[in-house]
Design a protein around this motif. Structure first.
Motif, PDB file in Angstrom:
ATOM      1  N   GLN A 416       0.845  -1.192   0.000  1.00  0.00           N
ATOM      2  CA  GLN A 416       0.000   0.000   0.000  1.00  0.00           C
ATOM      3  C   GLN A 416       0.880   1.241   0.000  1.00  0.00           C
ATOM      4  OE1 GLN A 416      -3.199   0.692   2.645  1.00  0.00           O
ATOM      5  NE2 GLN A 416      -4.387  -1.087   1.990  1.00  0.00           N
ATOM      6  N   ILE A 417       0.465   2.252  -0.753  1.00  0.00           N
ATOM      7  CA  ILE A 417       1.337   3.407  -0.978  1.00  0.00           C
ATOM      8  C   ILE A 417       1.066   4.584  -0.045  1.00  0.00           C
ATOM      9  CG2 ILE A 417       1.881   2.858  -3.355  1.00  0.00           C
ATOM     10  CD1 ILE A 417      -0.420   4.569  -4.255  1.00  0.00           C
ATOM     11  N   LEU A 515      -7.779   7.389  -2.985  1.00  0.00           N
ATOM     12  CA  LEU A 515      -7.171   8.712  -3.123  1.00  0.00           C
ATOM     13  C   LEU A 515      -6.259   9.041  -1.947  1.00  0.00           C
ATOM     14  CD1 LEU A 515     -10.250  10.751  -4.411  1.00  0.00           C
ATOM     15  CD2 LEU A 515      -8.310   9.884  -5.749  1.00  0.00           C
ATOM     16  N   LEU A 516      -6.409   8.304  -0.852  1.00  0.00           N
ATOM     17  CA  LEU A 516      -5.561   8.503   0.330  1.00  0.00           C
ATOM     18  C   LEU A 516      -4.450   7.450   0.410  1.00  0.00           C
ATOM     19  CD1 LEU A 516      -8.298   9.334   3.002  1.00  0.00           C
ATOM     20  CD2 LEU A 516      -6.968  10.913   1.584  1.00  0.00           C
ATOM     21  N   THR A 578       0.955   3.741   6.006  1.00  0.00           N
ATOM     22  CA  THR A 578      -0.351   3.088   5.937  1.00  0.00           C
ATOM     23  C   THR A 578      -0.824   2.703   7.332  1.00  0.00           C
ATOM     24  OG1 THR A 578       0.640   0.902   5.629  1.00  0.00           O
ATOM     25  CG2 THR A 578       0.174   2.187   3.653  1.00  0.00           C
ATOM     26  N   ASN A 579      -2.066   2.259   7.405  1.00  0.00           N
ATOM     27  CA  ASN A 579      -2.648   1.876   8.687  1.00  0.00           C
ATOM     28  C   ASN A 579      -1.790   0.829   9.393  1.00  0.00           C
ATOM     29  OD1 ASN A 579      -4.792   3.589   8.236  1.00  0.00           O
ATOM     30  ND2 ASN A 579      -6.096   1.995   7.347  1.00  0.00           N
ATOM     31  N   SER A 580      -1.646   0.987  10.688  1.00  0.00           N
ATOM     32  CA  SER A 580      -0.882   0.085  11.555  1.00  0.00           C
ATOM     33  C   SER A 580       0.622   0.190  11.354  1.00  0.00           C
ATOM     34  CB  SER A 580      -1.321  -1.379  11.368  1.00  0.00           C
ATOM     35  OG  SER A 580      -2.702  -1.521  11.647  1.00  0.00           O
ATOM     36  N   GLY A 581       1.076   1.080  10.467  1.00  0.00           N
ATOM     37  CA  GLY A 581       2.511   1.283  10.277  1.00  0.00           C
ATOM     38  C   GLY A 581       3.213   0.174   9.527  1.00  0.00           C
ATOM     39  N   TYR A 582       2.455  -0.597   8.728  1.00  0.00           N
ATOM     40  CA  TYR A 582       3.057  -1.726   8.014  1.00  0.00           C
ATOM     41  C   TYR A 582       3.886  -1.283   6.801  1.00  0.00           C
ATOM     42  CZ  TYR A 582       0.055  -4.873  10.732  1.00  0.00           C
ATOM     43  OH  TYR A 582      -0.550  -5.567  11.742  1.00  0.00           O
ATOM     44  N   MET A 609      -0.399  -3.025  15.922  1.00  0.00           N
ATOM     45  CA  MET A 609      -0.027  -1.644  15.639  1.00  0.00           C
ATOM     46  C   MET A 609       1.483  -1.471  15.773  1.00  0.00           C
ATOM     47  SD  MET A 609      -2.639   0.219  14.793  1.00  0.00           S
ATOM     48  CE  MET A 609      -1.988   1.859  15.094  1.00  0.00           C
ATOM     49  N   LEU A 610       2.113  -0.981  14.725  1.00  0.00           N
ATOM     50  CA  LEU A 610       3.549  -0.715  14.749  1.00  0.00           C
ATOM     51  C   LEU A 610       3.771   0.791  14.801  1.00  0.00           C
ATOM     52  CD1 LEU A 610       4.798  -3.175  11.968  1.00  0.00           C
ATOM     53  CD2 LEU A 610       4.406  -3.628  14.388  1.00  0.00           C
TER      54      LEU A 610
END
Length: 644
Positions: A416-417, A515-516, A578-582, A609-610
């Motif tokens: 994910q970007i 878009l996010l 991205t979500n959770s810091g992945y 969660m990272l």
């Protein structure tokens, strides 16, 4: 004449018996000769079969690797290099000058200024490139050296302590073997082996350590063969290039060059007779005589070897090179202190690569990436990078997991970007008429979807009720971006964005989170996308392009992380988390180089969660790499792009 028939018969009988004995003896001799001949033929065929399997490539490879490479590495005035990183790099370059002499000259002539942790480059200069790494094993360094580059103290000491008849025997010392057998029988255990240096070389190159008669027989045959084919200096040359000297700093030490540099910080020709004696002493058992683990044990053996050199007049006796206890202690402590696996593994990695990109820059990038990975408190993290020179089209890619397929990781695996998509989205808004000074509300917004209501959130509290469009991009605020999408229409945006993101879910109006940055793409494809974005925006560069809006690092999402060396620089840059810091990204363009860095988690994504962010991971690597790579940082412009 009267014959005694009885005597006659007895004589005939004896003659007959004699003839039979002779015939039996002749048969025995005949069969013995046949057996011996057969055994000799079998032995010849056996020896020929063994010899036919001997790979002589190592002997020829030394000659090939003595060729000089022409690549030069340039360092630019106004840049910095980290002292520890630069000092180690110099030791492995192909320069004919000793690293210490070359460095002293740079300082004394005003080319370098020594600072606390780095060198400031006051004038442009060049160094030779790195030697190629001849060791094909993981985390192993080796560089073949010609016999003339091996200190005579070293090979004389080895002969004197290990194989004093080396210069006279033919590869096998039968006297030593007999003596070893007698001693072993007396002691009722294996005390001596009787192997020559040639036999030791054969075992290291072609055989295993198994204690079998067949293995020993092969060793003898190959040793005799090599001695008949090569001169003694060639045997010694290969021995000193192929022998292992243990490991240090997480890297296996193979050959005299690696041992000299990694243990003493010198090239072989710079070693003193006593330092040569120390290395020879370690060959008996690199781990058993390791300088960090067993210094006292090594010291005793080194003293013995050095005394042998002196007694046999193999080294100057007018100068005492022997170390005192303080020197020994300092050496061992320094080795332990410099036990920086990241530095040495980065150097090793760089010497194994084939790339047109600057060797020093590649070396520094690995150091910064591996340092950041080691300081993170999570497992299964990885780092990927792509850097493209938009002037020459040269591209360099790096993946921190050496054991995995880099090509697949870069070109196929998707991530994910995150917010790195926002400059591209705002570029579309500009085409649709966006004014950077337009004020946009930061209030919550609800988008009606078939799947239900969707409300985008921001990662931090926004105090202002309204922000300009440019500020929304600079601070990476989500709600204004979606509010602008509603204004310009999802269908219009989809027409522009769909060719750039071929796997985009449609209609965009039902999947606005894309878009996010809720979109996955491989790093290779993302590099192509961003290159086209840079080229497209350079056409409108002077007219407040997206590149200019994101060119001040003291205002963007890296404002708290940017170092003082980059604070005054102007370059396009955008983080993404991205979500959770992945997945944590940083994309940058300085007018010539387009850089795309990813720092992320490759384990099972189970919702953990990272506490990882693009600004503290990927940008941190970019910041430190840009500071210490030995090149001036380019100021943002589109001159190169627009002149092509």
């Amino acid at each position: 004449m009267i014959y005694d028939n009885k005597s006659y018969r007895q004589n005939n009988k004896r003659i007959g018996q004699g003839v039979k004995v002779v015939n039996v003896v002749l048969k025995i001799v005949k069969y013995t000769l046949v057996v011996i001949t057969a055994m000799l033929l079998i032995a010849v065929f056996y020896a020929t079969g063994i010899i036919s399997t001997v790979d002589l490539t190592p002997f020829e490879r030394i000659v090939k690797n003595s060729e000089i490479y022409s690549t030069k590495i340039k360092f630019e005035e106004g840049a910095l290099v980290n002292r520890e990183e630069f000092d180690l790099f110099l030791k492995f370059t192909r320069s004919e000058s000793y690293p210490s002499d070359f460095l002293n000259k740079l300082v004394s002539t005003g080319v370098l200024r020594v600072r606390a942790k780095d060198y400031e480059i006051l004038k442009d200069f060049e160094t030779e490139g790195l030697y190629r790494n001849d060791c094909k094993e993981l985390y192993c360094f080796q560089n073949y050296q010609l016999f003339q580059n091996i200190p005579s103290d070293m090979w004389k000491g080895l002969i004197g302590i290990e194989d004093f008849r080396f210069l006279s025997h033919s590869g096998v010392d039968f006297r030593s073997i007999l003596r070893a057998i007698i001693i072993d029988i007396k002691e009722m255990r294996m005390v001596q082996g009787g192997s020559t240096l040639t036999q030791q070389l054969v075992k290291n190159l072609y055989l295993t350590n198994e204690k079998k008669l067949s293995r020993k027989l092969k060793e003898l045959i190959i040793s005799l063969y090599l001695e008949s084919k090569y001169e003694k200096d060639k045997i010694l040359e290969l021995y000193f290039n192929e022998v292992f000297w243990g490991s240090i700093n997480g890297v296996r030490v193979k050959g005299v060059y690696a041992a000299s540099v990694l243990y003493f910080g010198k090239r072989p020709a710079e070693l003193t007779p006593y330092e040569s004696a120390i290395l020879v002493s370690m060959l008996k058992g690199p781990n058993y005589f390791h300088p960090i683990k067993h210094m006292e044990r090594l010291k005793k053996r080194a003293n013995v070897v050095y005394e042998v050199l002196k007694e046999k007049s193999m080294t100057p006796i007018t100068i005492n090179y022997k170390w005192n206890d303080v020197t020994w202690s300092n050496w061992s402590k320094n080795l332990e202190k410099e036990n920086n696996k990241i530095l040495y593994r980065s150097l090793w990695w760089t010497t194994t690569e084939e790339s047109r990109f600057d060797e020093y820059e590649r070396y520094v990038l690995k150091i910064k990436a591996l340092e950041k990975l080691s300081s993170a408190n999570y497992e299964n993290l990885a780092f990927k990078a792509m850097i493209k020179d938009l002037q020459t089209s040269n591209i360099y890619s790096f993946y921190s997991k050496y054991e995995r397929d880099k090509e697949k990781a870069i070109k196929e695996e998707k991530h994910q970007i995150g917010s790195t998509i926002k400059p591209i989205v705002y570029g579309i808004y500009r085409k649709l008429g966006l004014d950077w000074n337009e004020e946009v509300s930061t209030a919550p917004i609800t988008v009606k979807l078939k799947s239900g209501d969707w409300e985008p959130k921001d990662s931090e509290k926004i105090n202002e009720e309204f922000v300009t469009a440019s500020e929304a991009l600079v601070r990476s605020i989500n709600r204004p971006l979606i509010r602008l999408a509603v204004k310009y229409g999802f269908d219009e945006i989809e027409k522009e964005l769909s060719p750039k993101l071929p796997d985009m879910k449609k209609p965009l109006a039902e999947y606005p989170a894309q878009l996010l940055g809720a979109y996955e793409i491989s790093m290779g494809s993302y590099m192509d996308l961003y290159e086209n974005f840079i080229i497209d925006n350079c056409k409108d560069f002077e007219n407040d392009s997206v590149l200019l809006v994101l060119s001040d690092p003291t205002k963007t999402t890296v404002r708290k992380a940017v170092g003082k060396n980059l604070r005054e620089m102007r370059f396009f840059g955008k983080t993404g988390t991205t979500n959770s810091g992945y997945d944590n990204w940083y994309v940058a363009f300085d007018g010539r180089y387009l850089s795309l860095f990813w720092f992320g988690y490759e384990g099972a994504r189970d919702g953990q969660m990272l506490k990882l962010y693009g600004s503290t991971t990927s940008f941190k690597v970019f910041n430190d790499y840009s500071r210490d790579k030995g090149k001036r940082f380019n100021e943002l412009s589109c001159e190169i792009i627009n002149n092509q």
